[in-house]
Design a protein around this motif. Structure first.
Motif, PDB file in Angstrom:
ATOM      1  N   GLY A  20      14.307  71.280  53.879  1.00 20.90           N
ATOM      2  CA  GLY A  20      14.195  72.691  54.226  1.00 20.90           C
ATOM      3  C   GLY A  20      14.303  72.934  55.721  1.00 20.90           C
ATOM      4  O   GLY A  20      13.721  73.878  56.259  1.00 20.90           O
ATOM      5  N   ILE A  21      15.059  72.070  56.416  1.00 20.81           N
ATOM      6  CA  ILE A  21      15.249  72.187  57.858  1.00 20.81           C
ATOM      7  C   ILE A  21      16.733  72.362  58.141  1.00 20.81           C
ATOM      8  O   ILE A  21      17.570  71.649  57.582  1.00 20.81           O
ATOM      9  N   SER A  22      17.067  73.312  58.994  1.00 15.68           N
ATOM     10  CA  SER A  22      18.452  73.513  59.430  1.00 15.68           C
ATOM     11  C   SER A  22      18.502  73.428  60.946  1.00 15.68           C
ATOM     12  O   SER A  22      17.500  73.646  61.627  1.00 15.68           O
ATOM     13  N   ARG A  23      19.705  73.162  61.476  1.00 17.50           N
ATOM     14  CA  ARG A  23      19.844  73.016  62.914  1.00 17.50           C
ATOM     15  C   ARG A  23      21.177  73.587  63.388  1.00 17.50           C
ATOM     16  O   ARG A  23      22.127  73.685  62.627  1.00 17.50           O
ATOM     17  N   ASN A  49      33.180  78.338  56.476  1.00 19.96           N
ATOM     18  CA  ASN A  49      32.360  77.596  57.439  1.00 19.96           C
ATOM     19  C   ASN A  49      30.880  77.785  57.152  1.00 19.96           C
ATOM     20  O   ASN A  49      30.095  76.827  57.229  1.00 19.96           O
ATOM     21  N   VAL A  50      30.482  78.995  56.828  1.00 19.02           N
ATOM     22  CA  VAL A  50      29.075  79.264  56.530  1.00 19.02           C
ATOM     23  C   VAL A  50      28.656  78.551  55.248  1.00 19.02           C
ATOM     24  O   VAL A  50      27.560  77.983  55.162  1.00 19.02           O
ATOM     25  N   LEU A  51      29.532  78.532  54.257  1.00 18.09           N
ATOM     26  CA  LEU A  51      29.215  77.890  52.991  1.00 18.09           C
ATOM     27  C   LEU A  51      28.934  76.402  53.152  1.00 18.09           C
ATOM     28  O   LEU A  51      28.168  75.825  52.374  1.00 18.09           O
ATOM     29  N   VAL A  52      29.532  75.781  54.159  1.00 22.22           N
ATOM     30  CA  VAL A  52      29.290  74.354  54.403  1.00 22.22           C
ATOM     31  C   VAL A  52      27.807  74.099  54.688  1.00 22.22           C
ATOM     32  O   VAL A  52      27.296  73.011  54.415  1.00 22.22           O
ATOM     33  N   GLY A  53      27.114  75.094  55.218  1.00 23.45           N
ATOM     34  CA  GLY A  53      25.706  74.917  55.548  1.00 23.45           C
ATOM     35  C   GLY A  53      24.750  75.176  54.410  1.00 23.45           C
ATOM     36  O   GLY A  53      23.530  75.098  54.598  1.00 23.45           O
ATOM     37  N   ALA A  54      25.249  75.464  53.230  1.00 23.41           N
ATOM     38  CA  ALA A  54      24.379  75.760  52.092  1.00 23.41           C
ATOM     39  C   ALA A  54      23.604  74.523  51.670  1.00 23.41           C
ATOM     40  O   ALA A  54      23.891  73.402  52.087  1.00 23.41           O
ATOM     41  N   ARG A  90      28.470  82.689  47.498  1.00 18.16           N
ATOM     42  CA  ARG A  90      29.293  83.467  48.416  1.00 18.16           C
ATOM     43  C   ARG A  90      28.612  84.781  48.791  1.00 18.16           C
ATOM     44  O   ARG A  90      28.700  85.231  49.939  1.00 18.16           O
ATOM     45  N   ASP A  91      27.904  85.383  47.854  1.00 19.70           N
ATOM     46  CA  ASP A  91      27.153  86.598  48.167  1.00 19.70           C
ATOM     47  C   ASP A  91      26.062  86.305  49.194  1.00 19.70           C
ATOM     48  O   ASP A  91      25.813  87.098  50.105  1.00 19.70           O
ATOM     49  N   ARG A  92      25.414  85.150  49.034  1.00 15.16           N
ATOM     50  CA  ARG A  92      24.365  84.775  49.983  1.00 15.16           C
ATOM     51  C   ARG A  92      24.963  84.588  51.377  1.00 15.16           C
ATOM     52  O   ARG A  92      24.409  85.058  52.374  1.00 15.16           O
ATOM     53  N   ALA A  93      26.093  83.907  51.447  1.00 16.05           N
ATOM     54  CA  ALA A  93      26.735  83.671  52.742  1.00 16.05           C
ATOM     55  C   ALA A  93      27.165  84.988  53.385  1.00 16.05           C
ATOM     56  O   ALA A  93      26.982  85.192  54.595  1.00 16.05           O
ATOM     57  N   ALA A 112      23.575  77.744  59.654  1.00 15.12           N
ATOM     58  CA  ALA A 112      22.244  77.143  59.603  1.00 15.12           C
ATOM     59  C   ALA A 112      21.284  77.963  58.751  1.00 15.12           C
ATOM     60  O   ALA A 112      20.365  77.411  58.142  1.00 15.12           O
ATOM     61  N   LEU A 113      21.491  79.267  58.687  1.00 14.55           N
ATOM     62  CA  LEU A 113      20.565  80.145  57.969  1.00 14.55           C
ATOM     63  C   LEU A 113      20.860  80.258  56.484  1.00 14.55           C
ATOM     64  O   LEU A 113      19.975  80.620  55.704  1.00 14.55           O
ATOM     65  N   VAL A 114      22.088  79.950  56.059  1.00 17.59           N
ATOM     66  CA  VAL A 114      22.470  80.209  54.675  1.00 17.59           C
ATOM     67  C   VAL A 114      21.684  79.352  53.685  1.00 17.59           C
ATOM     68  O   VAL A 114      21.529  79.719  52.523  1.00 17.59           O
ATOM     69  N   SER A 115      21.150  78.215  54.140  1.00 19.16           N
ATOM     70  CA  SER A 115      20.351  77.371  53.256  1.00 19.16           C
ATOM     71  C   SER A 115      18.918  77.868  53.114  1.00 19.16           C
ATOM     72  O   SER A 115      18.109  77.238  52.427  1.00 19.16           O
TER      73      SER A 115
END
Length: 259
Positions: A83-86, A102-107, A133-136, A169-172
Motif C-alpha cells: 500500500g505504498i506508492s512513490r 502511463n497512469v494505468l501502469v501504476g495500478a 480505466r475509470d479510476r485512472a 502513484a495515486l491510482v493504486s
C-alpha cells in the motif's frame, strides 16, 4: 490530525558506501494522515534516505517497519503490495504510451496484470478493465489533467508531466505516498497548487516528501526532519525547525522562512 496507528518507521538507519557514511543513526516516522518533510543541504543524505524507504538501498544497520510490521528485506517491487506508492526525481513516463496508459501502469498488482493482459490481447474481464480505466481517469481529473488522457507525454508541458507521474502513484490508492523532490522544475504558482493538493491528500494517506524548496515544506508539512552530513540535526514542526540554530548553521546562515 494524525491518528495512533503506526506508519512508516525508520529506526537508527545507517548506510555506508565504500567507507563513506551517507546516513548515521537516522530515525523518523511518517504517520497516517500527516505530511512529513525531509530536508537538508545538498549532500545531506536525503536521496539515500528516500532510497532506503523505497527499498533501493539496504541499510547496513537499523530497521524499517510499516504499520507495525518489520520490513527486513524491503525491495521496490514490494511497495505496491504494502500500500505504498512513490514518485522519483526523474518522471519515468513512457513516451510511446498515452497519459492514461502511463497512469494505468501504476495500478495495484492485480489491476496491472489485467491491464497488461489487455495490451497483449489475453483473456480479461471487460468490467474490471472499465473500472480500472475509470479510476485512472478520476485521478487525472482530480489533478486537473484529464483533458490530456489521450495525449503522449513528450508533447506536454513539464508541469503536466509531473502531474501524470503523480497520478500514476495515486491510482493504486496508497496508504503512504513517497515523493522525491516533487516541486523540482515548477513555477511558484505551480508549487503553490502542489502544496494545496498535498494537503488535500492527507484525509486518505500519509505523505513523506524529500524536498529542498523551503516554501513548500514550510507550508504543507506537519513535521520536518532535517539532515546534515547524514545525521538528523533537528526535528519538529516547521516553526520549531525554522528557529533551530543548528538548521540555520546547516544552511550557511540563510534564513529559513515560511511560505
Amino acid at each position: 490530525m494524525g491518528d495512533a496507528r503506526p506508519g512508516l518507521a525508520m529506526q537508527d538507519i545507517t548506510v555506508t558506501f565504500g567507507g563513506l557514511t551517507a546516513l548515521s543513526g537516522v530515525s523518523l516516522e511518517a504517520r497516517p494522515h500527516e505530511v512529513l518533510g525531509v530536508i537538508g543541504p545538498n549532500g545531506a543524505g536525503k536521496t539515500t534516505l528516500f532510497n532506503v524507504a523505497c527499498g533501493f538501498v539496504r541499510p547496513d544497520s537499523g530497521s524499517l517497519s510499516w504499520g507495525g510490521q518489520g520490513l527486513p528485506r524491503l525491495r521496490p517491487h514490494d511497495l505496491a503490495g504494502l500500500g505504498i506508492s512513490r514518485t522519483l526525481q526523474g518522471l519515468g513516463l513512457f513516451d510511446r504510451m498515452t497519459v492514461l496508459d502511463n497512469v494505468l501502469v501504476g495500478a495495484d498488482r492485480d489491476a496491472r496484470s489485467r491491464f497488461w493482459s489487455d495490451l497483449l490481447s489475453l483473456p480479461r474481464s471487460t468490467r474490471d478493465e472499465a473500472r480500472l480505466r475509470d479510476r485512472a481517469r478520476g485521478v487525472l481529473d482530480e489533478l486537473d489533467v484529464a483533458s490530456y488522457a489521450d495525449r503522449y507525454p513528450a508533447s506536454l508541458p513539464y508541469a503536466v508531466r509531473k502531474k501524470v507521474a503523480l497520478a500514476r502513484a495515486l491510482v493504486s490508492e496508497p496508504e503512504l505516498l513517497l515523493l522525491d523532490e516533487p516541486a523540482s522544475g515548477l513555477s511558484d504558482t505551480e508549487m503553490s497548487d502542489l502544496g494545496t493538493l498535498l494537503r488535500g491528500l492527507t484525509d486518505r494517506m500519509a505523505v513523506m516528501l524529500v524536498e529542498h524548496h523551503m516554501d513548500l515544506v514550510m507550508s504543507v508539512c506537519d513535521d520536518l526532519v532535517v539532515l546534515d552530513f547524514g545525521r538528523v540535526i533537528a526535528t519538529g514542526s516547521p516553526a520549531e525547525v525554522r528557529d533551530d540554530p543548528a538548521v540555520q548553521a546547516a544552511y550557511l546562515g540563510e534564513a529559513v522562512t515560511d511560505a
